[in-house]
Structures are given as structure tokens and as C-alpha cells.
Design an enzyme around this catalytic site. Structure first.
Site, short mmCIF file in Angstrom:
data_model
loop_
_atom_site.label_atom_id
_atom_site.label_comp_id
_atom_site.label_asym_id
_atom_site.label_seq_id
_atom_site.Cartn_x
_atom_site.Cartn_y
_atom_site.Cartn_z
N HIS A 282 40.66 7.90 12.95
CA HIS A 282 40.45 9.23 12.37
C HIS A 282 41.45 9.58 11.27
O HIS A 282 41.12 10.28 10.32
CB HIS A 282 40.52 10.28 13.48
N GLU A 312 32.03 15.63 6.99
CA GLU A 312 32.15 14.84 5.75
C GLU A 312 31.14 15.34 4.72
O GLU A 312 30.67 14.57 3.88
CB GLU A 312 31.96 13.32 6.02
N1 LIG Z 1 38.31 11.63 10.11
C1 LIG Z 1 37.47 12.65 10.15
N2 LIG Z 1 36.19 12.42 10.48
C2 LIG Z 1 35.34 13.46 10.52
C3 LIG Z 1 35.76 14.77 10.23
N3 LIG Z 1 34.68 15.59 10.36
C4 LIG Z 1 33.61 14.80 10.70
N4 LIG Z 1 34.01 13.52 10.79
C5 LIG Z 1 33.26 12.32 11.15
O1 LIG Z 1 32.21 12.11 10.24
C6 LIG Z 1 31.27 11.26 10.89
C7 LIG Z 1 29.87 11.72 10.52
O2 LIG Z 1 29.00 10.80 11.05
P1 LIG Z 1 27.42 10.87 10.87
O3 LIG Z 1 26.98 12.30 10.89
O4 LIG Z 1 26.84 9.95 11.87
O5 LIG Z 1 27.18 10.37 9.43
P2 LIG Z 1 27.58 9.04 8.68
O6 LIG Z 1 28.20 8.02 9.54
O7 LIG Z 1 28.37 9.48 7.49
O8 LIG Z 1 26.19 8.49 8.23
P3 LIG Z 1 25.22 9.07 7.15
O9 LIG Z 1 25.60 10.46 6.84
O10 LIG Z 1 23.84 9.00 7.78
O11 LIG Z 1 25.33 8.17 5.98
C8 LIG Z 1 31.55 11.34 12.39
O12 LIG Z 1 32.11 10.13 12.81
C9 LIG Z 1 32.58 12.46 12.48
O13 LIG Z 1 33.51 12.22 13.54
C10 LIG Z 1 37.13 14.98 9.91
O14 LIG Z 1 37.59 16.09 9.65
N5 LIG Z 1 37.94 13.91 9.88
#
Ligand SMILES: Nc1nc2c(ncn2[C@@H]2O[C@H](COP(=O)(O)OP(=O)(O)OP(=O)(O)O)[C@@H](O)[C@H]2O)c(=O)[nH]1
Length: 402
Positions: A282, A312
Site C-alpha cells: 500500500h 484511485e
Molecule cells: N495504496 C492505496 N490504494 C488505494 C487507495 N484507495 C484505493 N486504493 C486501491 O485501489 C485499488 C482499486 O482496485 P479496483 O477497483 O479493483 O481497480 P483496478 O485494480 O485499478 O482495476 P481497474 O480499475 O478495473 O483497471 C484497490 O486495491 C484499493 O485498495 C489509497 O488511498 N492508497
């Protein structure tokens, strides 16, 4: 700042009564400054001002109390304590601006001033003593004006304007006193001039102490600004958070609709970001998000509104952007993200993003939510069509099966 009691000065300007009330106000102000410092101990400037206020209050008290020391050493000590306020005000101002202080320089300056006071002016020349203290005021307060001018990035703050105004006024009054001491023939002032010296001395006292208030004001304003920023920003990326972005976007949406102006909304989502988190952790993911935010900031124009929509997903509102312009901006951002290759320690990563672009069409978009819905659908379409791409045109819905 040093009075010579004169029989012609009416009782309203009674020397000791004035000093007593001045001491009271100084003590009260010092207490307020120290209380604020206790509340926010990071602001060391307030502690310095508190110490300066305590010393100055002692200075006025010494002039008031019948100390068992001769008059001349008493006046020297009193002058020294009162003059200490000024270098400490310079020190506090530098602390407030985050600048380092050179204590040896201040000590050397104060020593020179006191030597002039004791040996050049001495007990026999009131006019020279006024001249020396006026020069000290001019010197120290010119430094303060220069310092505040350096901190002009905060010029919109009331405290800065007030502080600058007070410092400039102090220099003006000190210049007047210097001119008076220069023009006076003898070693003492004429009766009328004595009254003027007393008035200007009191005004210097009040002006310089009001300066403490202005620094307090600056510190308070900065604290407010910091709290407001923290409430508006996302902690990780320093972009607008979800709530603030929506507030800004809603205002922009109504304005553009009312005026019939173009407006575009870009919804940006990192591709396969989960893999980055899963593979590197993370913390690396957080650093990637931070670098991505910097990239978006660097690529955006003045007037564009950027936000972190959540996780994200990032959002950009482009005022006055036509469909073609919005598409160009989105593609530029997509390319910048693909070329970013964030570095985290030894790691160099490759990332990409998909972008949905919704352009305002007043009859279809009645509110901000409908614009967001379209951008969301287009983002989903970009993901579906392979990612790392921009979508601006909705594909026709597949024909219903009969
Ligand atoms: N390090 C970090 N990760 C985050 C944060 N907010 C969200 N995430 C991660 O972003 C990821 C989003 O995953 P998914 O929604 O599956 O999307 P993806 O893997 O980007 O796949 P696609 O969007 O379909 O291309 C998850 O693993 C969340 O834990 C943050 O503030 N910090």
C-alpha cells in the site's frame, strides 16, 4: 520611549500614572500572547513575543518603582529592558516567517546602541538619549518592514497588512523624534517639545505593542488557513477532496449552464491499480497516487479544478473547454500518466489510466449528477475497450433482443 517629567506637563500626562497603565496593558497583552502560545506551541514567535512583553513590563515597572539604585543606572537598566523588545520583535518576525536568527548579531547591535546611550548621550543630554533610542527604533523596525515585505506571499492576510502599517508608522514617529533631537539646540528639550517627545514616546510604545497583536493575528490567520486547507484537501495528494470538489464543480456547473458556456468533466481511473498494491504494498501505491496527483497538477491549466474523487479515481473540471479541447486535454493527461513511470525507491513502475469525458449539453444535463453519470459510463466504456484510453462518445446501446 523615555520620559523626563516636567512641571509644565499637565496632570493628564502624569508620568507615573501613564507608566502604570502602560505596564498593565503590556502585562495583559503578554498574557494573551502567552496563552495563544500555550494553545499552539509550534508557534515559537508567540513565546518570543511573550518573553519580550514580560521584559518590557519589567522595564516600565522599574521606572515606576522606587528601586534602591541611583537614578542614572536605573534609567540605563530601564532603557535596556525596554529596548530589548525591539530585537525580540525582529526575532519573532523571523520565527514567524520560518527564518533562522543570528543571536550574536542582535547582541552586538544592542551592545552598540547601549554604549552610545551610556557614553555618547550620558546622563547629561536628554536630546542625545532621545536621538539614540530613535535610531534604535528606525534600525529595528526597518528590519521588520523588510522581513514582512519578504513574506508578501501572505499579503492578503490582514495581520500582515496591519503589521507592515504599524512598523512603517513606528519608523515615521522615530524619524520625527530623531529630527527633534537633532534640531534641539541644548541638551534638554524646550517645554513645548518636551510635550511632543512625551506624546511620540507614548505612541511608539503603543505602536510597537500593537505589533505584538498583529503577529498574534497573523499566527491565528495562518492556523485558520491551515485548518481550512486540511478540511478541503485530500491528505494524501493535496488535491481537493470529494466534498470540496463537488461544491466547486456544482458552482461551476450552474454558472456554465446559466451563461451557456462550455464545460467538461474528466473522470480518470488508474488501470489495474490493485495489482500495484498487491505486488508492492500500500505504501508504494500511496506514493504512486501522490506522483500521479503532481503530474495532473503540472499538466492542468489555471482555472481547471482538480480533485481526488476517491481511491484511485481523480476528477478534473475544465471550464470553457469545447468538446475538441476537452478531448485533447484528456489525451494529453492520459499520455502524461502513461509516461510518468513513477519511481518509488529502487522501483520504477509503469502505470496507465482510462478517462471518461463528459461535455455539458444543457438540455440533457440538468444537474451535476447527470454529467457525472455520463463521465462514469464513458470511463466504464474505456475500461471495457482495453484501458489506457479516452472515451468521449457513448456507444449506441446494443439492440434489445426480440
Ligand atoms: N495504496 C492505496 N490504494 C488505494 C487507495 N484507495 C484505493 N486504493 C486501491 O485501489 C485499488 C482499486 O482496485 P479496483 O477497483 O479493483 O481497480 P483496478 O485494480 O485499478 O482495476 P481497474 O480499475 O478495473 O483497471 C484497490 O486495491 C484499493 O485498495 C489509497 O488511498 N492508497
Amino acid at each position: 520611549m523615555f520620559f523626563m517629567p516636567s512641571p509644565i506637563i499637565p496632570s493628564i500626562l502624569d508620568f507615573k500614572t501613564t507608566l502604570l497603565s502602560t505596564t498593565g496593558y503590556t502585562a495583559m497583552l503578554t498574557l494573551v500572547v502567552l496563552m495563544f502560545w500555550l494553545y499552539n506551541r509550534n508557534e515559537r514567535a508567540l513565546l518570543t513575543l511573550g518573553i519580550a512583553g514580560c521584559i518590557a513590563a519589567c522595564g516600565t515597572l522599574i521606572a515606576y518603582l522606587p528601586l534602591p539604585i541611583p537614578a542614572w543606572p536605573n534609567l540605563v537598566l530601564d532603557t535596556f529592558l525596554l529596548l530589548l523588545y525591539h530585537p525580540l520583535a525582529v526575532v519573532a518576525t523571523r520565527q514567524l516567517l520560518g527564518l533562522r536568527n543570528d543571536w550574536r548579531f542582535h547582541l552586538a547591535m544592542l551592545t552598540i546602541i547601549m554604549l552610545c546611550f551610556v557614553f555618547w548621550a550620558g546622563p547629561g543630554s536628554y536630546t542625545r538619549r532621545v536621538g539614540v533610542t530613535a535610531c534604535a527604533h528606525i534600525l529595528y523596525w526597518s528590519m521588520i518592514v523588510a522581513l514582512l515585505y519578504r513574506g508578501r506571499q501572505w499579503r492578503t492576510m490582514m495581520g500582515y497588512r496591519l503589521g507592515l502599517g504599524l512598523a512603517a508608522l513606528t519608523i515615521g514617529v522615530a524619524l520625527f523624534r530623531l529630527a527633534m533631537s537633532w534640531l534641539e539646540k541644548g541638551s534638554n528639550f524646550s517645554s513645548v517639545n518636551q510635550l511632543l517627545v512625551m506624546f511620540t514616546s507614548l505612541s511608539l510604545f503603543w505602536l510597537t505593542f500593537c505589533y505584538s497583536l498583529s503577529l498574534l493575528f497573523i499566527s491565528y490567520e495562518r492556523l485558520l488557513l491551515q485548518v481550512r486547507q486540511q478540511a478541503q484537501q485530500d491528505g494524501l495528494t493535496q488535491l481537493y477532496n470529494h466534498r470540496t470538489f463537488h461544491e466547486q464543480a456544482a458552482a461551476m456547473f450552474s454558472r456554465s449552464r446559466q451563461r451557456g458556456q462550455a464545460l467538461a468533466l474528466l473522470l480518470i481511473d488508474l488501470d489495474h491499480f490493485k495489482e500495484v498494491n498487491d505486488r508492492y504494498g500500500h505504501q508504494v501505491g500511496d506514493e504512486v497516487l501522490r506522483q500521479l496527483a503532481d503530474c495532473l497538477r503540472a499538466e492542468s491549466r489555471q482555472g481547471d479544478v482538480l480533485g481526488r474523487h476517491g481511491g484511485e479515481e481523480f476528477v478534473v473540471m475544465l471550464p470553457l473547454a469545447s468538446r475538441v479541447e476537452a478531448c485533447n486535454v484528456a489525451d494529453r493527461l492520459r499520455l502524461a500518466i502513461a509516461n510518468l513511470q513513477p519511481r518509488v525507491g529502487e522501483l520504477q513502475l509503469s502505470i496507465s489510466a482510462s478517462i471518461g469525458v463528459a461535455c455539458l449539453r444543457p438540455p440533457e444535463h440538468e444537474n451535476l449528477a447527470s454529467l457525472f453519470l455520463e463521465a462514469d459510463l464513458l470511463l466504464y466504456q474505456a475500461k471495457r475497450k482495453g484501458r489506457n484510453r479516452v472515451e468521449i462518445e457513448r456507444e449506441p446501446e446494443p439492440e434489445a433482443q426480440h
